[in-house]
Design an enzyme around this catalytic site. Structure first.
Site, short mmCIF file in Angstrom:
data_model
loop_
_atom_site.label_atom_id
_atom_site.label_comp_id
_atom_site.label_asym_id
_atom_site.label_seq_id
_atom_site.Cartn_x
_atom_site.Cartn_y
_atom_site.Cartn_z
N PRO A 298 -34.96 20.93 -3.75
CA PRO A 298 -35.03 22.57 -3.40
C PRO A 298 -33.80 23.08 -2.87
O PRO A 298 -33.54 22.43 -1.72
CB PRO A 298 -36.11 22.63 -2.86
CG PRO A 298 -36.52 21.40 -2.03
CD PRO A 298 -35.97 20.31 -2.88
N MET A 299 -33.13 23.92 -3.12
CA MET A 299 -31.86 24.55 -2.51
C MET A 299 -31.70 25.93 -2.97
O MET A 299 -31.69 26.39 -3.57
CB MET A 299 -30.49 23.75 -3.29
CG MET A 299 -30.24 22.22 -3.18
SD MET A 299 -29.24 21.80 -4.37
CE MET A 299 -29.72 21.68 -5.76
N CYS B 114 -35.39 21.59 6.62
CA CYS B 114 -34.51 22.67 6.53
C CYS B 114 -33.83 22.89 8.17
O CYS B 114 -34.54 23.25 9.02
CB CYS B 114 -34.83 23.88 6.18
SG CYS B 114 -33.46 25.18 6.17
N LYS C 191 -41.54 17.44 2.85
CA LYS C 191 -40.22 17.11 2.98
C LYS C 191 -39.50 17.27 4.32
O LYS C 191 -39.77 18.01 5.05
CB LYS C 191 -39.28 17.92 1.93
CG LYS C 191 -37.83 17.64 1.83
CD LYS C 191 -37.12 18.44 0.75
CE LYS C 191 -35.69 17.70 0.22
NZ LYS C 191 -34.80 17.69 1.49
N HIS D 184 -35.25 13.01 3.69
CA HIS D 184 -33.92 12.94 3.89
C HIS D 184 -33.44 12.32 4.95
O HIS D 184 -33.88 12.41 6.20
CB HIS D 184 -33.46 14.47 4.10
CG HIS D 184 -31.86 14.79 4.12
ND1 HIS D 184 -31.45 15.91 3.72
CD2 HIS D 184 -30.79 13.99 4.29
CE1 HIS D 184 -30.03 15.91 3.49
NE2 HIS D 184 -29.73 14.79 4.15
N GLY E 253 -27.36 12.00 0.38
CA GLY E 253 -26.21 11.17 -0.16
C GLY E 253 -26.22 10.28 -1.50
O GLY E 253 -25.31 9.59 -1.86
N GLY F 203 -29.70 16.40 -4.75
CA GLY F 203 -29.56 17.89 -4.71
C GLY F 203 -28.45 18.20 -5.33
O GLY F 203 -28.26 18.48 -6.67
N ARG F 204 -27.29 18.26 -4.57
CA ARG F 204 -25.98 18.83 -5.25
C ARG F 204 -25.20 18.23 -6.06
O ARG F 204 -24.51 18.95 -7.03
CB ARG F 204 -24.85 19.09 -3.87
CG ARG F 204 -25.46 20.26 -3.12
CD ARG F 204 -24.67 20.39 -1.63
NE ARG F 204 -25.38 21.44 -1.05
CZ ARG F 204 -26.79 21.93 -0.60
NH1 ARG F 204 -27.49 21.03 -0.99
NH2 ARG F 204 -26.86 22.91 -0.20
#
Length: 420
Positions: free
Chosen positions: A53-54, A138, A178, A211, A253, A274-275
């Site tokens: 989720p971003m 977050c 998360k 994470h 990562g 994610g990214r």
């Protein structure tokens, strides 16, 4: 030449979420499938791969593109504040509606008020999400600072356990958390285990997305929180070792499908990316079904993916009022689909110029895709993941922290009972 499809979907049906309209996938025969069981009635393959989720990225538009490319990756919504849903009950479609083709999909909630989280879970029930996840990771000052939720919740595992229990009581789907591996100076492996143990003891939570960096809350930006704290994958694999009754997804990562498979090879239950999934969707999401799940390739080309996405995009253009979503909103998820390909820079420039004139996504694509060679547009995704990368997980089992002792768990429970 850009070819526009002739069949257009019924928009109201597209956003009418029904539990009957789901992907029904074959049983995964790879050994990794046995590592992860969500619910016995789930029609989906397990979450060996999920898209993180971003905020402002994993919206309906991006998720639609992602689902065209991969049929089996698990998708997450952006974090939605529980209080927002409680105060916007007459406008829930804006926040919760999604095309049924996006299953399997997880709703991520943010918040620290147990009552609001319970109400939000109940309000989401009609939309048919497959899981509900609570954001305890977050590090944004707006969330973890003044908001007092996100990663700050890791400092109060009892509250998280109560919140997860309340969410589960008001939902008919699995609930997950998360989190990070720690916060500021609260970054020992035992403290991480205390959090996991307490939450799983107080609630039905059996799946944690971890994470593998701690969060620093002293004014550091969210971007720096993804870069400065070191990755400690050994904490993640120690959790897998010490909590055999729970499931853990590793995050942080991991930038390619080859690294995903390396993590799974070393015993990860699942991997969240994610990214990399956003910045290079074709070479990341495009490999998931074949390289991670072991199912045949769809054989789609980028031209076909864009044709399917354009049908969706032009059907929802302006449907939220005030001209939103507009062409720019809908093209945003496409901007990285030609990552590192010939013509990519020229295509982006032409697309940017076309925003001024084009009133539909179809017309913008027809105008701008002349910059991309047919060989790029019409080649299906390679069926082999990238190779030659260092295996960052190869020695992880040699550096695991000492096991979390069962006696320490008993003492921890007793200490919480004394505080209560």
């Amino acid at each position: 030449m850009w070819c526009l499809p002739t069949v257009r979907p019924n928009v109201s049906e597209m956003f009418k979420c029904s539990s009957l309209r789901r992907f029904h996938s074959p049983v995964l025969k790879q050994p990794t499938a046995a590592r992860f069981s969500t619910t016995s009635s789930s029609p989906y393959l397990p979450p060996l791969f999920s898209v993180a989720p971003m905020m402002e990225w994993t919206d309906n538009h991006y998720r639609t593109l992602a689902r065209i490319i991969t049929k089996h990756a698990w998708l997450y919504t952006e974090m939605i504040a529980a209080q927002t849903l409680v105060h916007q009950q007459t406008n829930l479609d804006r926040f919760l509606a999604f095309p049924p083709q996006q299953h399997p999909i997880v709703l991520q909630l943010g918040g620290s008020n147990v009552e609001s989280l319970a109400k939000a879970a109940k309000l989401s029930h009609a939309y048919g999400y497959d899981e509900i996840n609570l954001n305890c990771g977050c590090p944004s000052p707006k969330v973890a600072g003044h908001g007092c939720f996100g990663v700050s919740l890791m400092l109060n595992p009892k509250l998280v356990g109560e919140a997860m229990s309340a969410i589960a009581d008001n939902a008919n789907v699995p609930v997950t958390v998360k989190c990070r591996i720690g916060v500021d100076d609260h970054d020992s492996y035992d403290e991480l285990c205390d959090f996991v143990y307490k939450v799983s003891t107080l609630s039905p939570t059996r799946h944690f997305i971890v994470h593998s960096r701690k969060a620093l809350l002293g004014g550091i930006s969210p971007a720096d929180n993804r870069r400065i704290p070191p990755l400690k994958y050994e904490y993640y694999y120690a959790l897998v070792r010490d909590f055999p009754d729970l499931k853990f997804t590793i995050n942080g990562g991991i930038t390619s499908v080859s690294k995903v498979n390396a993590a799974l090879k070393e015993g990860a239950h699942g991997v969240m990316v994610g990214r990399a999934a956003y910045n290079n969707p074709w070479q990341t999401l495009g490999l998931v079904d074949t390289a991670v799940y072991g199912v045949p390739s769809s054989g789609l080309t980028r031209r076909q993916v864009l044709e399917q996405y354009q049908v969706y995009a032009d059907s929802v253009l302006g449907t939220q009022g005030n001209g939103r979503p507009n062409v720019r909103d809908l093209v945003k998820p496409l901007l990285n689909i030609f990552h590192s390909e010939n013509g990519n820079s020229l295509w982006k420039r032409r697309a940017d110029a076309a925003f001024k004139e084009c009133k539909t996504v179809g017309s913008l694509l027809e105008e701008s895709l002349k910059a991309i060679p047919d060989s790029v547009l019409d080649s299906p995704i390679s069926e082999s993941p990238e190779s030659g990368e260092d295996d960052v997980f190869a020695d992880v089992h040699n550096v695991l922290p000492p096991p979390y002792k069962a006696v320490e768990r008993v003492m921890y429970v007793l200490s919480w009972e004394q505080r209560a």
